[in-house]
Design a protein around this motif. Structure first.
Motif, PDB file in Angstrom:
ATOM      1  N   THR A 330       0.853  -1.183   0.000  1.00  0.00           N
ATOM      2  CA  THR A 330       0.000   0.000   0.000  1.00  0.00           C
ATOM      3  C   THR A 330       0.891   1.235   0.000  1.00  0.00           C
ATOM      4  N   ILE A 331       0.678   2.078  -0.998  1.00  0.00           N
ATOM      5  CA  ILE A 331       1.517   3.260  -1.176  1.00  0.00           C
ATOM      6  C   ILE A 331       0.661   4.504  -0.968  1.00  0.00           C
ATOM      7  N   ASP A 332       1.141   5.398  -0.129  1.00  0.00           N
ATOM      8  CA  ASP A 332       0.439   6.668   0.070  1.00  0.00           C
ATOM      9  C   ASP A 332       0.882   7.645  -1.008  1.00  0.00           C
ATOM     10  N   CYS A 333      -0.001   7.880  -1.978  1.00  0.00           N
ATOM     11  CA  CYS A 333       0.285   8.826  -3.072  1.00  0.00           C
ATOM     12  C   CYS A 333      -0.593  10.058  -2.935  1.00  0.00           C
ATOM     13  N   GLY A 334      -0.968  10.377  -1.715  1.00  0.00           N
ATOM     14  CA  GLY A 334      -2.005  11.391  -1.500  1.00  0.00           C
ATOM     15  C   GLY A 334      -3.325  10.682  -1.254  1.00  0.00           C
ATOM     16  N   PHE A 335      -3.435   9.476  -1.785  1.00  0.00           N
ATOM     17  CA  PHE A 335      -4.519   8.534  -1.464  1.00  0.00           C
ATOM     18  C   PHE A 335      -3.861   7.158  -1.430  1.00  0.00           C
ATOM     19  N   PRO A 336      -4.472   6.184  -0.746  1.00  0.00           N
ATOM     20  CA  PRO A 336      -3.825   4.871  -0.667  1.00  0.00           C
ATOM     21  C   PRO A 336      -3.994   4.113  -1.976  1.00  0.00           C
ATOM     22  N   LEU A 337      -2.886   3.742  -2.580  1.00  0.00           N
ATOM     23  CA  LEU A 337      -2.877   3.011  -3.840  1.00  0.00           C
ATOM     24  C   LEU A 337      -2.250   1.649  -3.564  1.00  0.00           C
ATOM     25  N   VAL A 338      -2.967   0.579  -3.934  1.00  0.00           N
ATOM     26  CA  VAL A 338      -2.495  -0.768  -3.631  1.00  0.00           C
ATOM     27  C   VAL A 338      -1.896  -1.393  -4.885  1.00  0.00           C
ATOM     28  N   ALA A 339      -0.691  -1.948  -4.728  1.00  0.00           N
ATOM     29  CA  ALA A 339       0.002  -2.611  -5.835  1.00  0.00           C
ATOM     30  C   ALA A 339       0.365  -4.024  -5.423  1.00  0.00           C
ATOM     31  N   THR A 340       0.328  -4.966  -6.371  1.00  0.00           N
ATOM     32  CA  THR A 340       0.965  -6.252  -6.100  1.00  0.00           C
ATOM     33  C   THR A 340       2.302  -6.251  -6.829  1.00  0.00           C
ATOM     34  N   VAL A 341       3.305  -6.735  -6.131  1.00  0.00           N
ATOM     35  CA  VAL A 341       4.687  -6.677  -6.601  1.00  0.00           C
ATOM     36  C   VAL A 341       5.248  -8.086  -6.501  1.00  0.00           C
ATOM     37  N   THR A 342       5.970  -8.533  -7.534  1.00  0.00           N
ATOM     38  CA  THR A 342       6.571  -9.872  -7.450  1.00  0.00           C
ATOM     39  C   THR A 342       7.596  -9.884  -6.322  1.00  0.00           C
ATOM     40  N   LYS A 343       7.847 -11.099  -5.823  1.00  0.00           N
ATOM     41  CA  LYS A 343       8.793 -11.244  -4.720  1.00  0.00           C
ATOM     42  C   LYS A 343      10.156 -10.689  -5.122  1.00  0.00           C
TER      43      LYS A 343
END
Ligand code: ADP
Ligand code: MG
Length: 401
Positions: A330-343
């Protein structure tokens, strides 16, 4: 051609409002249709009505162009031509072979022929060697295969399945899904599957109907439903993790700019491909697998492969959750943006909490749904401000559009 047509179907329990209302649902000959919805949304109620095991209170079913009655001889005739597979296989306390032959025996087929056909289906599903095993000594996956053999042996026009994978552990579930997929394709059998598990719909369905609160709210191909959900409730159910309120500020040749409202009064801008008019109150929906994460220090360079990406938002990692083979960040970009990232990317980028990153997604990856007043609370809590927290500034109402 529609094999089964449902019109105005209503099922009630007691005096309250109808638990299930299906205005229109068609099952096309040869397709696999998945009806997906959360627990309590009415899937088993729909299954029971379509299987003619529970009478309905209003509406009409048509099978092969002929009306189906909820009870009586017409119901019996319909029930003989369809088969069901349920969460609990409901096997008799006899052998696997006798159970697999049961549907044929009920339909008046002689014992020898029924057993031969049943054996062929057990073989086809890889459990021929278990024919003489007593049903209660079968594993969950084996029992479910016997149940499928029993269903397919009658060569049904339509097979109805209610959460058939739910009792299975992950490896036997994957194997059984693959077997079902193969068997339906090989025989060309029409199927209607009801399930709470959206991944099963992706693996099996030609079309998906989304059932929420006893109402079908969207029908389409898996791509349409998963990538362009009809509203924020469907979006949340099909795995969109970022669902954020905003206003479509401007639209130029199908490319819109959205003012996105974050918690605590922040406003961010994202670019989105859309058909909606400027001024619309919207929710911005972004699937986590569509968000690419790169380190902030390299952010001044254009990341390889991301040259066409319209949205490049600086942010800070706020939360990390390990998943199977990947991480949910979960990245705070001014709003919470959720990303899935490979290991691998997760390790290479060192994405621990507090890390400054750039989150990027294409204008085509974001999808807008109209935001209706009073529907804020339907968003998942992790994807927006707490319920009841006001947006940072007055939101233009939908009527502007
Ligand atoms: P699902 O299969 O999607 O989990 P169900 O069809 O079992 O949902 O249930 C849909 C709704 O109807 C739920 O609110 C449930 O409590 C209600 N319901 C189901 N069966 C009965 C019943 N026999 N009597 C009263 N309410 C019922
Ligand atoms: Mg159910």
């Amino acid at each position: 051609m529609n094999l089964l047509e449902v019109r105005g179907l209503e099922v009630r329990f007691g005096d309250g409002p109808a638990a299930l209302v299906v205005e229109a649902l068609d099952v096309v000959d040869g397709e696999t249709l998945a009806v997906i919805g959360p627990n309590g949304s009415g899937k088993s109620t729909l299954f029971a009505a379509l299987a003619c095991v529970r009478p309905w209170d209003a509406g009409r079913l048509t099978f092969e162009g002929r009306p189906v009655e909820p009870t009586g001889p017409a119901a019996l005739d319909y029930r003989r031509r369809i088969a069901t597979v349920m969460q609990q296989p409901l096997l008799l306390d006899t052998t696997a072979l006798d159970n697999a032959a049961q549907g044929l025996r009920y339909r008046g087929i002689g014992r020898r022929e029924a057993r031969a056909k049943a054996q062929a289906w057990l073989d086809r599903l890889g459990i021929g060697h278990l024919a003489s095993r007593r049903a209660r000594h079968l594993s969950g996956g084996e029992a479910q295969r016997v149940s499928l053999a029993r269903a397919m042996a009658i060569e049904p026009r339509l097979v109805l399945l209610d959460e058939p994978f739910a009792p299975l552990d992950a490896p036997s579930r994957a194997a059984f899904i693959a077997d079902l997929r193969r068997v339906l394709a090989e025989t060309g059998t029409t199927a209607l599957l009801v399930t709470h598990d959206r991944s099963e719909a992706l693996m099996l369905a030609d079309r998906v109907a989304v059932l929420l609160g006893g109402r079908i709210v969207q029908i389409g191909t898996p791509a349409e439903v998963f990538e362009a959900p009809a509203d924020e409730r469907v979006a949340a159910f099909v795995g969109v993790e970022t669902i954020q309120p905003g206003v479509l500020e401007s639209v130029d040749d199908g490319l819109g700019v959205v003012r996105v409202f974050g918690p605590g009064g922040t406003v961010s801008r994202v670019e989105v491909r859309t058909d909606l008019p400027a001024g619309s109150a919207v929710h911005v929906c972004v699937r986590p697998e569509d968000v690419a994460v790169s380190p902030r220090d390299a952010g001044s360079h254009v990341h390889e492969g991301l040259t066409s990406v319209r949205n490049r938002l600086p942010g800070v990692v706020r939360a990390v959750l390990p998943l199977e083979g990947q991480f949910r960040v979960t990245i705070d970009c001014g709003f919470p943006l959720v990303a899935t990232v490979t290991k691998r990317a997760f390790v290479e980028l060192g994405l621990e909490e507090g890390r400054a990153v750039v989150a990027a997604f294409k204008a085509t990856a974001a999808h807008l749904v109209p935001r209706r007043p009073g529907r804020e609370e339907a968003r998942p809590s992790q994807a927006g401000p707490p319920a009841g927290q006001a947006a940072p500034e007055p939101l233009p109402a939908c009527q502007e559009s």
